[in-house]
Design an enzyme around this catalytic site. Sequence first.
Site: not given
Length: 629
Positions: A194, A394
């Site tokens: 991330k 996401s």
Amino acid sequence: MAFVKAAWRILVAIKDGLVLLLMLLFFGLLYAALSWSPKPARAVSSGALLLKLDGTIVEQPAEIDPFALLSSSGPQSHEYRLSDIVAALDAAKDDRKVKAVVLNLDGFMGGGQVALSRVGKALDAVKAAKKPVFAYATLYSDEGYQLAAHASESWVNPLGGVAIMGRGGSGLYYKGLIDKLGINTHVYRVGTYKSFVEPFTRSEQSPEARQANQALADALWQQWQDDVTKARPGAKLAAYARNPVEAATAAGGNLAKAALTAGLVDRLGDEAAFGERVAKVAGEPADERAGDFATIDLQSYMKAHRPANDGQIGILTVAGDIVDGEAGPGSAAGDTISALLYKALAEKDLKALVVRVDSPGGSVMASEKIRTAILQAKAKGLPIVVSMGNVAASGGYWVSTPANVIFAEPDTITGSIGVFGILPSFEGTLAKMGITTDGVRTTPLSGQPDLAGGTTPEFDRIMQMGVEDIYGRFVGLVAKSRGKSPAQIDAVAQGRVWDGGTARQIGLVDRFGGLDEAVAEAAKLARIDPKTARAYRIEKEPDKFVEFLQSMTQREDEDADAPRDMLSRQAIVQRRWAMQAITDVRAMIGGAGVRADCLECRSYGAPRPGAADERGLMAFLSGFWRGEF
């Protein structure tokens, strides 16, 4: 006193006059808007369908502010709906009035690899119908050339060329500036890959981020080359892209000649010569201007050939950042999209639902609202099919989890199953100015988060646990949706972004295909004949007043403002970098809760103007506790 009264009467008279003038202007515009219908520019009975793409191709155009439209003194950058362009090209191939299709790509700014591949297929269908496709630009970028490669004849200005850049590039990292300013950046995240937080915590990519980003760039670059090479097999694309200096040197520094020698283009010529060539096929214009040709207006043609919106296959578009509350088209607002779907379920006889996703993510609360509405459709017995566009990562993947089937393209960007939060505090900055803080507390969380004095270990731990909990929920949703264990999903999650080809291999998507294939699959699952299946777009109707204003303010000729050569295009890129820096800093300071935004997605989707999140601290904390990501 008499003077004051007289002055007051004058002011009142001026005020009344201005009010009357504004009322007359308002009602005049209202009458014009209500009675207005678009007319094709230089309407002709036949000619070339002109795709002068001075802007970007998007899944869903953003809502236009009429006041901004009226106050703008310069030309507007346009957003063209992908499905409208494809529908227009599909109609053109069988329309006897359309003698040719012309691409003017001088002002084209991109659209994402998936969208451009789809337009390329539509152009191939036009050529297969024995109609020529002509392309022209002063300078072709990667995006423009991906379309031009599908033309029957590609022209470039002798003073221009073809600039093949490939995938990849640099991003901005703020760690050095943050340290100099004394800002303490508190990061809460889950996901080895991330990388969204790295610009605020590092001066360069982490090895993990570099590995993932290189793999993604390599995959997308290979797919781009495959598409272009298939469309133009005779071009020496690989050698030209691998060693552009050698190609330019061999042509004496003439980039246009270098492109011609490499077989990337067919002809060199200015716009007048190009127009004369097209006129031999499409006919001369009514006003017989030199270098021009008979033209069929794209906007009018798209509107005339837009499919009727009356089918039983609902298409729900989730495009743009996923945000809380309400917003217009082009932004995926949870309240707006869920309300539109609930209304369609109540009022329309829908038999299936296709969710078209082109979003890098956003608020988990908004994503969950959209997902809940989709589950309501599923509870009514509607099969759910997801069609992923350029980006479905996401939060874009979160809303895809109710699907019976997920379609993607090989160059779709998806995954990014990971979450994070960023919170700056300024105790170091204030200390540099001789300012300190002090106070009293009754609990470890009193006064937290203290942006002036710093956060407590207890606050940091709670925030990290909150992020971990959201990540666990995310992984659980995906595991249930994909029929896998949480451990199996966690192994391919960790915030990593995947290209569509790899995503299919690891089980995050089911099949390759676009929106048409998704609609056909939805019809099949609903036991409707795919040949007779029609779609119903679940979205806000376009504002006719705004359409009217657009037609009134659109310039006939914007050529002087198009970024034609390489340096002027680079100036556009530099301005975007400057705006991105402002957006990033505002996002860090203003905060936007726990997020799972996709840093890599910025480079590969359709370029769109971004707005920094300007919400205050209370909105940040509210979003944090609601679980925004």
